[in-house]
Design a protein around this motif. Structure first.
Motif, short mmCIF file in Angstrom:
data_model
loop_
_atom_site.label_atom_id
_atom_site.label_comp_id
_atom_site.label_asym_id
_atom_site.label_seq_id
_atom_site.Cartn_x
_atom_site.Cartn_y
_atom_site.Cartn_z
N GLN A 163 -15.52 6.09 17.72
CA GLN A 163 -15.13 4.73 18.08
C GLN A 163 -14.74 4.21 16.79
N PHE A 164 -15.36 4.43 15.76
CA PHE A 164 -14.68 3.87 14.20
C PHE A 164 -13.67 4.79 13.82
N SER A 165 -13.67 6.05 14.19
CA SER A 165 -12.48 7.04 14.02
C SER A 165 -11.30 6.46 14.60
N GLN A 166 -11.23 6.14 15.62
CA GLN A 166 -10.05 5.33 16.49
C GLN A 166 -9.61 4.28 15.67
N TRP A 167 -10.47 3.35 15.56
CA TRP A 167 -10.42 1.86 15.01
C TRP A 167 -9.61 2.06 13.58
N TRP A 168 -10.40 3.21 12.75
CA TRP A 168 -9.81 3.31 11.58
C TRP A 168 -8.29 3.76 11.64
N LYS A 169 -7.99 4.76 12.35
CA LYS A 169 -6.63 5.23 12.41
C LYS A 169 -5.74 4.06 12.79
N LYS A 170 -6.20 3.37 13.52
CA LYS A 170 -5.08 2.18 14.01
C LYS A 170 -5.20 1.17 12.55
N SER A 171 -6.28 1.22 12.02
CA SER A 171 -5.93 0.12 10.61
C SER A 171 -5.13 0.33 9.86
N LEU A 205 -9.78 -6.73 -0.17
CA LEU A 205 -11.23 -6.65 -0.60
C LEU A 205 -12.15 -7.37 0.49
N LYS A 206 -11.87 -8.39 0.99
CA LYS A 206 -12.49 -9.24 1.80
C LYS A 206 -12.67 -8.39 3.04
N TRP A 207 -11.59 -7.95 3.40
CA TRP A 207 -11.54 -7.21 4.81
C TRP A 207 -12.32 -5.98 4.74
N MET A 208 -12.20 -5.41 3.64
CA MET A 208 -13.21 -4.13 3.27
C MET A 208 -14.81 -4.54 3.48
N ARG A 209 -15.10 -5.53 2.65
CA ARG A 209 -16.53 -6.02 2.84
C ARG A 209 -16.96 -6.40 4.02
N ASP A 210 -16.23 -7.37 4.69
CA ASP A 210 -16.56 -8.13 5.92
C ASP A 210 -16.55 -7.43 7.11
N ASP A 211 -15.48 -6.58 7.12
CA ASP A 211 -15.13 -5.86 8.29
C ASP A 211 -14.98 -4.32 8.43
N VAL A 212 -14.53 -3.80 7.36
CA VAL A 212 -14.47 -1.98 7.72
C VAL A 212 -15.72 -1.47 6.98
N ILE A 213 -16.45 -1.65 6.18
CA ILE A 213 -17.48 -1.24 5.73
C ILE A 213 -18.62 -1.37 6.64
N PRO A 214 -18.98 -2.62 7.11
CA PRO A 214 -19.82 -2.87 8.20
C PRO A 214 -19.67 -2.10 9.67
N ARG A 215 -18.26 -2.03 9.78
CA ARG A 215 -17.98 -1.20 11.17
C ARG A 215 -18.39 -0.07 11.00
N ALA A 216 -17.96 0.56 10.00
CA ALA A 216 -18.02 2.09 9.44
C ALA A 216 -19.69 2.38 9.62
N GLU A 217 -20.36 1.47 8.87
CA GLU A 217 -21.78 1.78 8.85
C GLU A 217 -22.60 1.52 10.18
#
Length: 189
Positions: free
Chosen positions: A61-69, A177-189
């Motif tokens: 699920q994260f792989s698909q979202w990450w590709k779209k990002s 950086l806010k996007w990485m902190r608040d969305d990307v990293i938590p979503r990956a975790e």
């Protein structure tokens, strides 16, 4: 799973961005010199998330979202400017100078010929082939050669090239950086 390396990369990138923000109104050359290293560190956050999440077994699920990002504007702006700086050694940002004047409404500005006269006028002046200087007046403007009072300068750095050309640089980097902190990293975790 916790992305500790990605979180450390994010912390370092935020420090580099703070350094850039402190240099905004100082020496443009110092800003440009610092920007080259800062953009590499900022872009590194996305690479760290990609590498670490793969290493720790990210979900499909994260792989698909990450590709779209990769199509996300925040990603594209940072990727474009990083590629221009590191691969092409291109001028990555340009500065726009703004001079702010306050006082009474404009009554006579024929020397500048602004297209529209309202309570505030914006005039761009280019001197000796340099970057445009934007003058904002809410009072009778003084010709640039005759300025006596020492105007207040504010530098705004903008993307010079790429898909985000003309956008303000530092807010875009902060948003990434806010996007990485608040969305990307938590979503990956």
């Amino acid at each position: 799973m916790r992305l500790d390396k990605s979180r450390r990369a994010l912390t370092l990138a935020e420090k580099y961005l703070e350094i850039l923000e402190e240099l905004t109104d100082d020496d443009p050359e110092a800003f440009r010199d610092s920007f080259v290293g800062a953009i590499a560190v900022i872009r590194r956050v996305g690479h760290a998330v990609d590498f670490e999440s793969k290493q720790l077994g990210r979900t499909s699920q994260f792989s698909q979202w990450w590709k779209k990002s990769e199509e996300d504007r925040r990603h594209l702006c940072v990727k474009d400017v990083r590629d221009l700086v590191l691969h092409e050694a291109t001028e990555e940002a340009q500065v726009r100078h703004e001079v702010l004047g306050t006082g009474t409404a404009i009554s006579n500005v024929t020397a500048y010929n602004p297209a529209v006269i309202t309570a505030t006028a914006h005039i761009d002046v280019v001197r000796d082939g340099g970057q445009p200087e934007r003058y904002t007046f809410s009072a009778m403007p003084t010709p640039p050669e005759a300025e006596q009072a020492g105007p207040t300068f504010r530098r705004t750095w903008v993307f010079a090239n790429g898909s985000c050309a003309g956008d303000a640089l530092l807010p875009a980097l902060r948003e990434y950086l806010k996007w990485m902190r608040d969305d990307v990293i938590p979503r990956a975790e």
